[in-house]
Enzyme design. Structure first.
Site, PDB file in Angstrom:
ATOM      1  N   GLN A 187     -11.699  11.175  22.181  1.00  0.00           N
ATOM      2  CA  GLN A 187     -10.853  10.689  23.280  1.00  0.00           C
ATOM      3  C   GLN A 187      -9.489  10.292  22.737  1.00  0.00           C
ATOM      4  O   GLN A 187      -9.389   9.543  21.764  1.00  0.00           O
ATOM      5  CB  GLN A 187     -11.521   9.496  23.964  1.00  0.00           C
TER       6      GLN A 187
ATOM      7  N   ARG B 151     -25.060   1.921  36.269  1.00  0.00           N
ATOM      8  CA  ARG B 151     -25.963   0.922  35.683  1.00  0.00           C
ATOM      9  C   ARG B 151     -27.434   1.365  35.718  1.00  0.00           C
ATOM     10  O   ARG B 151     -28.217   0.948  34.883  1.00  0.00           O
ATOM     11  CB  ARG B 151     -25.851  -0.419  36.441  1.00  0.00           C
TER      12      ARG B 151
ATOM     13  N   SER C 176     -13.696   6.985  20.779  1.00  0.00           N
ATOM     14  CA  SER C 176     -12.386   6.499  21.218  1.00  0.00           C
ATOM     15  C   SER C 176     -11.343   6.638  20.111  1.00  0.00           C
ATOM     16  O   SER C 176     -11.655   6.513  18.919  1.00  0.00           O
ATOM     17  CB  SER C 176     -12.517   5.022  21.594  1.00  0.00           C
TER      18      SER C 176
ATOM     19  N   LYS D 220      -9.255  12.272  31.745  1.00  0.00           N
ATOM     20  CA  LYS D 220     -10.048  11.112  32.200  1.00  0.00           C
ATOM     21  C   LYS D 220      -9.147  10.151  32.970  1.00  0.00           C
ATOM     22  O   LYS D 220      -8.056   9.809  32.482  1.00  0.00           O
ATOM     23  CB  LYS D 220     -10.658  10.404  30.982  1.00  0.00           C
TER      24      LYS D 220
ATOM     25  N   TYR E  98      -5.832   8.455  23.153  1.00  0.00           N
ATOM     26  CA  TYR E  98      -4.782   7.657  23.781  1.00  0.00           C
ATOM     27  C   TYR E  98      -3.483   8.251  23.286  1.00  0.00           C
ATOM     28  O   TYR E  98      -3.192   8.247  22.092  1.00  0.00           O
ATOM     29  CB  TYR E  98      -4.899   6.181  23.376  1.00  0.00           C
TER      30      TYR E  98
HETATM   31  C1  LIG Z   1     -14.788  -2.801  26.055  1.00  0.00           C
HETATM   32  C2  LIG Z   1     -14.344  -1.478  26.625  1.00  0.00           C
HETATM   33  C3  LIG Z   1     -13.515  -0.663  25.879  1.00  0.00           C
HETATM   34  C4  LIG Z   1     -13.117   0.577  26.378  1.00  0.00           C
HETATM   35  N1  LIG Z   1     -12.367   1.413  25.589  1.00  0.00           N
HETATM   36  C5  LIG Z   1     -11.994   2.616  26.055  1.00  0.00           C
HETATM   37  C6  LIG Z   1     -11.289   3.521  25.221  1.00  0.00           C
HETATM   38  O1  LIG Z   1     -10.996   3.224  24.067  1.00  0.00           O
HETATM   39  N2  LIG Z   1     -10.942   4.710  25.749  1.00  0.00           N
HETATM   40  C7  LIG Z   1     -11.255   5.080  27.038  1.00  0.00           C
HETATM   41  O2  LIG Z   1     -10.897   6.175  27.473  1.00  0.00           O
HETATM   42  N3  LIG Z   1     -11.958   4.247  27.823  1.00  0.00           N
HETATM   43  C8  LIG Z   1     -12.344   3.054  27.365  1.00  0.00           C
HETATM   44  N4  LIG Z   1     -13.088   2.232  28.162  1.00  0.00           N
HETATM   45  C9  LIG Z   1     -13.494   2.681  29.507  1.00  0.00           C
HETATM   46  C10 LIG Z   1     -14.832   3.429  29.471  1.00  0.00           C
HETATM   47  O3  LIG Z   1     -14.721   4.668  28.820  1.00  0.00           O
HETATM   48  C11 LIG Z   1     -15.347   3.684  30.890  1.00  0.00           C
HETATM   49  O4  LIG Z   1     -14.344   4.363  31.629  1.00  0.00           O
HETATM   50  C12 LIG Z   1     -15.724   2.396  31.628  1.00  0.00           C
HETATM   51  O5  LIG Z   1     -16.334   1.475  30.745  1.00  0.00           O
HETATM   52  C13 LIG Z   1     -16.669   2.716  32.763  1.00  0.00           C
HETATM   53  O6  LIG Z   1     -16.947   1.602  33.544  1.00  0.00           O
HETATM   54  P1  LIG Z   1     -18.321   0.752  33.383  1.00  0.00           P
HETATM   55  O7  LIG Z   1     -18.318   0.206  32.014  1.00  0.00           O
HETATM   56  O8  LIG Z   1     -18.206  -0.328  34.407  1.00  0.00           O
HETATM   57  O9  LIG Z   1     -19.446   1.704  33.650  1.00  0.00           O
HETATM   58  C14 LIG Z   1     -13.512   0.983  27.669  1.00  0.00           C
HETATM   59  C15 LIG Z   1     -14.373   0.163  28.417  1.00  0.00           C
HETATM   60  C16 LIG Z   1     -14.788  -1.050  27.900  1.00  0.00           C
HETATM   61  C17 LIG Z   1     -15.730  -1.897  28.717  1.00  0.00           C
END
Ligand SMILES: Cc1cc2nc3c(=O)[nH]c(=O)nc-3n(C[C@H](O)[C@H](O)[C@H](O)COP(=O)(O)O)c2cc1C
Length: 400
Positions: free
Chosen positions: A152, A321, A127, A262, A154
């Site tokens: 990734q 999951r 990230s 994404k 932002y």
């Molecule tokens: C705590 C947390 C932080 C996240 N940080 C980012 C991030 O920095 N960049 C990003 O593209 N997605 C981020 N995501 C989203 C995840 O990449 C992913 O799309 C998402 O967790 C998928 O859903 P699931 O955890 O229910 O399987 C984050 C998700 C969580 C739970």
């Protein structure tokens, strides 16, 4: 990567000598253990979603509505879970998705996750909001093995900073760029608002900014001397709500690696992504953390896959999951899936080892689901392996 049966045997053999996996296998017990370890606000930061969390629920409900229809007598004695994504062959169709600020979950943070992925040959997506600078994570992971790593982005307000991060990630060997489109501004997260907790404001998850020469050049004093001013600068640059499809050209000018978008859910956006010349799409609703009341990501997958029609790989996340979830996403046209919360629970419970266990268990579960359903490789899966069910309700979980 052990097969499903080998992984089962390892665990049952441990049981014979009175042992038990230190990282719980049942995902709900893994989450429960993580919850016991993490501070309440940290658990909520990871577990929570936007608004009333209806999108999070919709993600799981979409999975319940698709059911596998197993086939019999098809010689499944030799199986191969490998898939090719952007020219790289992966031993299983699974990646660790980008997750920011992992230091709140475990002190080894992104280093632990990246090393776990490398140890089983699966890709890790770092990230923008990682807890260690991207160069450091790359070095640690490469010590274990050279497996693919992606960066990734932002995409904030400052183009020079964006360009700098892209250059740094290429130099550090990140071989694809994942551009997250669904977080041009932070969603309304009730749990975090309730705790008054946003880790970035506590200087966490900002390592890529604090180590960036362009970012540092914008500050009168270094982040080490004046962290509050550095956090404030980050806050002023992070959100960029003015981006449009035309801007994708900027990324093309500043990176040579494949670009993957994404957060695509609408088939019209998939068409626009193809027009913009991107190299891949991730169907995702950010695990329900951004838009409340949104479509379950799995429900969005078939429309995007139809629109893309094989021109670029379509990946999937949000709600994975178990092995059956991976199976269903592949059957609906995803090339591979990304994990989010499920690997974070492993990270909380046992750091690098916990993340590796989650990966091994998920791959084993997928392998056995394929075998028991009559499939020997991921390419064979299509929607004829599934049927729709009227019910969006999960069956009651057995008590363990
Ligand atoms: C705590 C947390 C932080 C996240 N940080 C980012 C991030 O920095 N960049 C990003 O593209 N997605 C981020 N995501 C989203 C995840 O990449 C992913 O799309 C998402 O967790 C998928 O859903 P699931 O955890 O229910 O399987 C984050 C998700 C969580 C739970």
């Amino acid at each position: 990567m052990p097969t499903g049966a080998e992984r089962e045997l390892q665990i049952y053999a441990l049981g014979l000598s009175g042992g038990k996996p230190s990282v719980p296998v049942p995902v709900h017990l893994l989450e429960q253990k993580a919850k016991e370890i993490l501070a309440p606000r940290t658990y909520d930061y990871v577990a929570g979603g936007a608004g009333g969390e209806d999108t999070m629920r919709a993600n799981r409900e979409s999975f319940y509505r698709w059911r596998i229809v197993p086939r019999m007598l098809r010689d499944v004695s030799k199986r191969d879970l490998s898939v090719v994504v952007l020219g790289a062959r992966l031993p299983a169709p699974i990646l660790l998705g980008p997750v920011g600020v992992q230091e709140i979950i475990h002190s080894d943070a992104d280093v632990a996750s990246a090393r776990a992925a490398a140890s089983v040959g699966l890709p890790f997506v770092l990230s923008t909001m990682s807890s260690r600078p991207m160069e450091e994570v790359a070095q640690w992971a490469a010590k274990v093995a050279e497996s693919p790593r992606w960066f990734q982005l932002y995409w904030g307000k400052n183009p020079e900073l964006t360009a700098s991060m892209l250059q740094r990630s290429e130099r550090a060997g990140y071989s694809a760029l994942v551009v997250t489109l669904d977080t041009n501004i932070l969603g309304w997260r009730e749990r975090d608002l309730h705790h008054g907790y946003l880790p970035f404001m506590l200087e966490q998850g900002l390592a890529n900014y604090f180590s960036d020469p362009v970012f540092r050049g914008l500050l009168a004093q270094s982040p080490e001397q004046n962290p509050a001013a550095a956090v404030q600068l980050w806050g002023s640059l992070f959100s960029n709500t003015s981006l449009t499809w035309k801007d994708i050209g900027f990324l093309r000018q500043h990176t040579r690696v494949p670009i993957i978008l994404k957060g695509i859910l609408h088939s019209n956006d998939a068409a626009l992504a193809l027009d913009a010349g991107v190299d891949g799409i991730i169907v995702s609703n950010h695990g329900g953390r951004q838009v409340d009341g949104g479509i379950g990501a799995l429900d969005a997958l078939p429309g995007v896959v139809r629109e893309v029609n094989g021109r670029v790989p379509v990946l999937f996340d949000s709600g994975i999951r178990h092995g059956a979830d991976v199976f269903k996403a592949l059957a609906l046209g995803a090339r591979a899936v990304l994990l989010g919360r499920v690997y974070l629970w492993g990270l909380a419970v046992a750091g690098e080892e916990g993340v590796r266990d989650v990966l091994l268990n998920l791959a084993a579960d997928l392998d056995l689901t394929m075998a028991l359903s009559g499939y020997t490789c991921c390419r064979e899966l299509d929607s004829s392996a599934l049927c729709r069910s009227d019910s969006a309700e999960p069956l009651r979980r057995p008590r363990l």
